[in-house]
Structure formats: structure tokens, C-alpha cells
Write a protein that holds these residues in place. Sequence first.
Motif, mmCIF file in Angstrom:
data_model
loop_
_atom_site.group_PDB
_atom_site.id
_atom_site.type_symbol
_atom_site.label_atom_id
_atom_site.label_comp_id
_atom_site.label_asym_id
_atom_site.label_seq_id
_atom_site.Cartn_x
_atom_site.Cartn_y
_atom_site.Cartn_z
ATOM 1 N N ARG A 80 0.878 -1.183 0.000
ATOM 2 C CA ARG A 80 0.000 0.000 0.000
ATOM 3 C C ARG A 80 0.904 1.218 0.000
ATOM 4 N N ARG A 81 0.388 2.297 -0.481
ATOM 5 C CA ARG A 81 1.119 3.566 -0.454
ATOM 6 C C ARG A 81 0.702 4.310 0.804
ATOM 7 N N GLU A 82 1.700 4.901 1.445
ATOM 8 C CA GLU A 82 1.447 5.609 2.702
ATOM 9 C C GLU A 82 2.182 6.940 2.666
ATOM 10 N N PRO A 83 1.469 8.057 2.848
ATOM 11 C CA PRO A 83 2.167 9.349 2.840
ATOM 12 C C PRO A 83 3.033 9.510 4.086
ATOM 13 N N CYS A 84 4.120 10.235 3.925
ATOM 14 C CA CYS A 84 4.997 10.549 5.055
ATOM 15 C C CYS A 84 4.314 11.617 5.901
ATOM 16 N N GLU A 85 4.356 11.444 7.209
ATOM 17 C CA GLU A 85 3.704 12.396 8.110
ATOM 18 C C GLU A 85 4.454 13.722 8.202
ATOM 19 N N THR A 86 5.755 13.705 7.902
ATOM 20 C CA THR A 86 6.559 14.914 8.083
ATOM 21 C C THR A 86 6.970 15.586 6.776
ATOM 22 N N ASP A 87 6.822 14.892 5.650
ATOM 23 C CA ASP A 87 7.232 15.462 4.362
ATOM 24 C C ASP A 87 6.252 15.002 3.296
ATOM 25 N N ARG A 88 5.389 15.897 2.888
ATOM 26 C CA ARG A 88 4.327 15.492 1.961
ATOM 27 C C ARG A 88 4.842 15.130 0.573
ATOM 28 N N ARG A 89 6.121 15.404 0.303
ATOM 29 C CA ARG A 89 6.700 14.996 -0.982
ATOM 30 C C ARG A 89 7.054 13.512 -1.006
ATOM 31 N N VAL A 90 7.083 12.879 0.172
ATOM 32 C CA VAL A 90 7.515 11.479 0.285
ATOM 33 C C VAL A 90 6.297 10.567 0.450
ATOM 34 N N THR A 91 6.313 9.495 -0.335
ATOM 35 C CA THR A 91 5.318 8.439 -0.198
ATOM 36 C C THR A 91 6.067 7.135 0.024
ATOM 37 N N TYR A 92 5.591 6.370 0.988
ATOM 38 C CA TYR A 92 6.205 5.086 1.297
ATOM 39 C C TYR A 92 5.459 3.957 0.600
ATOM 40 N N ALA A 93 6.211 2.938 0.205
ATOM 41 C CA ALA A 93 5.631 1.654 -0.169
ATOM 42 C C ALA A 93 5.733 0.804 1.087
ATOM 43 N N VAL A 94 4.626 0.206 1.492
ATOM 44 C CA VAL A 94 4.563 -0.553 2.736
ATOM 45 C C VAL A 94 3.963 -1.923 2.434
ATOM 46 N N LEU A 95 4.587 -2.963 2.962
ATOM 47 C CA LEU A 95 4.018 -4.291 2.803
ATOM 48 C C LEU A 95 2.704 -4.401 3.559
ATOM 49 N N THR A 96 1.710 -5.000 2.924
ATOM 50 C CA THR A 96 0.483 -5.371 3.619
ATOM 51 C C THR A 96 0.755 -6.694 4.347
ATOM 52 N N ASP A 97 -0.196 -7.140 5.142
ATOM 53 C CA ASP A 97 -0.042 -8.445 5.796
ATOM 54 C C ASP A 97 0.099 -9.546 4.738
ATOM 55 N N HIS A 98 -0.709 -9.461 3.692
ATOM 56 C CA HIS A 98 -0.626 -10.428 2.588
ATOM 57 C C HIS A 98 0.742 -10.329 1.909
ATOM 58 N N GLY A 99 1.219 -9.111 1.671
ATOM 59 C CA GLY A 99 2.526 -8.907 1.054
ATOM 60 C C GLY A 99 3.655 -9.465 1.908
ATOM 61 N N LEU A 100 3.543 -9.277 3.222
ATOM 62 C CA LEU A 100 4.556 -9.809 4.140
ATOM 63 C C LEU A 100 4.575 -11.337 4.075
ATOM 64 N N ASP A 101 3.400 -11.947 4.048
ATOM 65 C CA ASP A 101 3.310 -13.400 3.954
ATOM 66 C C ASP A 101 3.943 -13.903 2.650
ATOM 67 N N ILE A 102 3.590 -13.286 1.539
ATOM 68 C CA ILE A 102 4.142 -13.693 0.245
ATOM 69 C C ILE A 102 5.653 -13.439 0.206
ATOM 70 N N ALA A 103 6.093 -12.318 0.752
ATOM 71 C CA ALA A 103 7.523 -12.000 0.771
ATOM 72 C C ALA A 103 8.291 -13.054 1.557
ATOM 73 N N GLN A 104 7.796 -13.426 2.718
ATOM 74 C CA GLN A 104 8.497 -14.412 3.543
ATOM 75 C C GLN A 104 8.496 -15.794 2.899
ATOM 76 N N ARG A 105 7.359 -16.189 2.331
ATOM 77 C CA ARG A 105 7.285 -17.517 1.704
ATOM 78 C C ARG A 105 8.116 -17.575 0.424
ATOM 79 N N SER A 106 8.079 -16.514 -0.382
ATOM 80 C CA SER A 106 8.854 -16.518 -1.630
ATOM 81 C C SER A 106 10.353 -16.429 -1.334
ATOM 82 N N ARG A 107 10.726 -15.715 -0.290
ATOM 83 C CA ARG A 107 12.133 -15.647 0.115
ATOM 84 C C ARG A 107 12.641 -17.023 0.529
ATOM 85 N N ALA A 108 11.817 -17.781 1.240
ATOM 86 C CA ALA A 108 12.207 -19.129 1.654
ATOM 87 C C ALA A 108 12.389 -20.043 0.434
#
Length: 154
Positions: free
Chosen positions: A92-120
Motif C-alpha cells: 500500500r502507499r502511505e504518505p509521510c507524516e513529516t514530508d508530503r513529498r515522500v510516499t512510502y511503499a509498505v508491505l500489507t499483511d498479505h505482502g509480508l506473507d508472500i515476501a516471507q514464503r517466496s524468500r524461503a
Amino acid sequence: MSSTRPDPRTDDDEIITWWGLVIEGYHVTQGKLTAAIAERFGLAPASFDILLRLVRSPEHRMPMTKLAHEAALSSGGFTKVADRMARAGLIRREPCETDRRVTYAVLTDHGLDIAQRSRAVAAEILRKHVLGHLGEADAAALAEAMRTLREANS
């Protein structure tokens, strides 16, 4: 690795062959890895790379511009990949609380699960196709050599 001066007597064909073998070895091994990840998780190589970077980042998030740079994607190319990943529920995209020019890419719970399983799965494949053929010492030496080249040529 120690830095040494190149031997000017190294034959042109020999050094070109060495480099060709590095590239060919990488391509066939990476091909096995990306095919397995695509088959098991439906992930394209860029998406898998982004998941790996995010799973190793603090809070599983990273500024999108930094992530695009590290993944060696243009801003437009990264946006397309990020859009597909967001639609798949991986990030998901998440705006930075201190700098509106910055947007974060953040793993969702599903993304974290897929990331961990695919890494293994990736680690399992690399154990078989890299460590199984090179052994740990040669694989570590190869990694150190590639780190040296990355740093020297960046």
C-alpha cells in the motif's frame, strides 16, 4: 578481496571468456529462480525484488523513490510495478507524516506473507543451484567479488 593490479599479459580472449561465464552462470541460475517464483507465487522478477527489499526494511516500508532507485527502475517503470502490486494487495502507499513529498511503499499483511514464503523458496533454490555446486566458501567468495565490482564501478 584484496585490490590487485591487472596483469597486462592476461589474454584478451581469456578475460572476455571469464566475464561471459559469469554472465551465463548468472542467467541460467536466475532463470531457474525467477521461473520458480513466478510459478509458485505469480510474481514477476521486479515485484519479487521489491518484496525482498521491503521485507528487509525497518517496518517493512521504504520511500518509493529510494525503492525505485535500489530496484534499478525508472520512476515510470516503478509506478507500473507498484500499481500492480497494490492491486494484488501486496503493498500500500502511505504518505509521510513529516514530508508530503515522500510516499512510502509498505508491505500489507498479505505482502509480508508472500515476501516471507517466496524468500524461503528462493533460498531453497539458491542452496540447490549455487551452494550445491560451489559450496559455501566459493559462494561467499563469489558474493564478495561481486560486491567489490559493484562498489568499484558504482
